[in-house]
Design an enzyme around this catalytic site. Structure first.
Site, PDB file in Angstrom:
ATOM      1  N   ASN A   1       4.221   2.461   7.886  1.00 29.56           N
ATOM      2  CA  ASN A   1       4.608   2.147   9.586  1.00 29.56           C
ATOM      3  C   ASN A   1       6.447   2.664   9.441  1.00 29.56           C
ATOM      4  O   ASN A   1       6.827   2.554   8.121  1.00 29.56           O
ATOM      5  CB  ASN A   1       4.490   0.773   9.405  1.00 29.56           C
ATOM      6  N   MET A   2       6.142   2.976  10.395  1.00 32.78           N
ATOM      7  CA  MET A   2       7.840   3.891  10.810  1.00 32.78           C
ATOM      8  C   MET A   2       8.851   2.642  10.638  1.00 32.78           C
ATOM      9  O   MET A   2       9.986   3.421   9.891  1.00 32.78           O
ATOM     10  CB  MET A   2       8.009   4.082  12.244  1.00 32.78           C
ATOM     11  N   LYS A   3       8.810   1.630  10.564  1.00 28.14           N
ATOM     12  CA  LYS A   3       9.863   0.518  10.460  1.00 28.14           C
ATOM     13  C   LYS A   3      10.426   0.443   8.591  1.00 28.14           C
ATOM     14  O   LYS A   3      11.675  -0.290   8.455  1.00 28.14           O
ATOM     15  CB  LYS A   3      10.095  -0.592  11.148  1.00 28.14           C
ATOM     16  N   GLY A   4       8.619   0.630   8.781  1.00 29.20           N
ATOM     17  CA  GLY A   4       9.527   0.523   7.017  1.00 29.20           C
ATOM     18  C   GLY A   4       9.430  -0.675   6.384  1.00 29.20           C
ATOM     19  O   GLY A   4       9.283  -1.899   7.071  1.00 29.20           O
TER      20      GLY A   4
END
Length: 261
Positions: free
Chosen positions: A129-132
């Site tokens: 996911n982009m946010k990590g």
């Protein structure tokens, strides 16, 4: 080869080499003083001394959970331990994207999922996911990656089929549930499916989970394994350098350790 000097170690509790350890386990008996004594005797039968039952709590009907402090006389030579591990020169977000642009010259395609009956996505989400997580960006955030997160309960064959259709460079398999070693059984089934599809040894196959390490992943047939504490950037760096090595564009200072032979 010069043999390394011995490095004898023991557990540390109050002071160095005192051999003190903390154990936790559950016994199928109701909470009572007798249950506590059973926990102490069980610990002694395992070879521990100076046993102290520090905590005992009801876990369920007819079950008690214990925390025990005890001393072990076991020592080991740390210098003799040889364990395969993933070691790649770690690059930052911007530098890694620049390296992909310069050396790979295309977006690296990555598919990931929690396969089988496992419903947990926390691991695969943290990596893709982009946010990590913990301030470390997931692969979806990298301009150099084309990442696909298929979620949970994905049949192994479906993950492989979708990844193959997109000519994926790497497939990430997350296994969170570990009761009765179901993570090993499903991972073996994934490898069998990968071999049947003809991608084993061609596409990077990565395994991750709370009871996964690089050694286990290699034994199961994967190219690398990532356990607790792994950050998205760890996986990103490994994939980039592995793709570069495969394509013959690996940088001179890239370093690998513990790869399958």
């Amino acid at each position: 080869m010069v043999k390394p000097s011995k490095q004898i170690i023991r557990p540390y509790g109050d002071r160095r080499d005192d051999g003190m350890v903390q154990l936790s386990f559950t016994l199928p008996v109701p909470l009572s003083e007798k249950a506590k004594e059973a926990a102490a005797q069980f610990t002694k039968k395992m070879g521990f001394t100076d046993v102290k039952v520090a905590a005992a709590e009801r876990a369920a009907d007819q079950y008690t959970f214990f925390v025990v402090y005890a001393r072990s006389n076991v020592t080991l030579d740390y210098a003799e331990i040889d364990v395969p591990e993933v070691v790649v020169r770690k690059m930052g977000f911007d530098d890694l994207n620049a390296l992909i642009k310069e050396k790979v010259r295309r977006r690296i395609v990555v598919f990931g999922a929690c396969t089988g009956t496992d419903t947990h996505t926390v691991g695969i989400d943290a990596i893709l996911n982009m946010k990590g997580y913990a301030g470390d960006y997931g692969l979806e955030r990298y301009p150099g990656f084309e990442a696909y997160n298929l979620g949970s309960q994905v049949p192994n064959e479906d993950l492989i089929k979708k990844a193959t259709a997109k000519h994926a460079d790497a497939i990430l398999v997350s296994q969170v549930v570990t009761q009765r070693d179901v993570h090993k059984d499903n991972s073996r089934q994934f490898i069998d499916a990968a071999k049947a599809a003809g991608i084993h040894g061609k596409t990077l196959l990565l395994l991750g989970g709370p009871r996964v390490d690089h050694k286990l992943a290699l034994e199961l047939g994967f190219d690398a394994g990532f356990g607790p504490g792994t950050k998205p950037s760890d996986v990103a760096n490994y994939i980039v350098h592995a793709v570069m090595k495969k394509e013959g564009t690996e940088s001179a200072d890239a370093h690998y350790q513990g790869e399958p032979t």
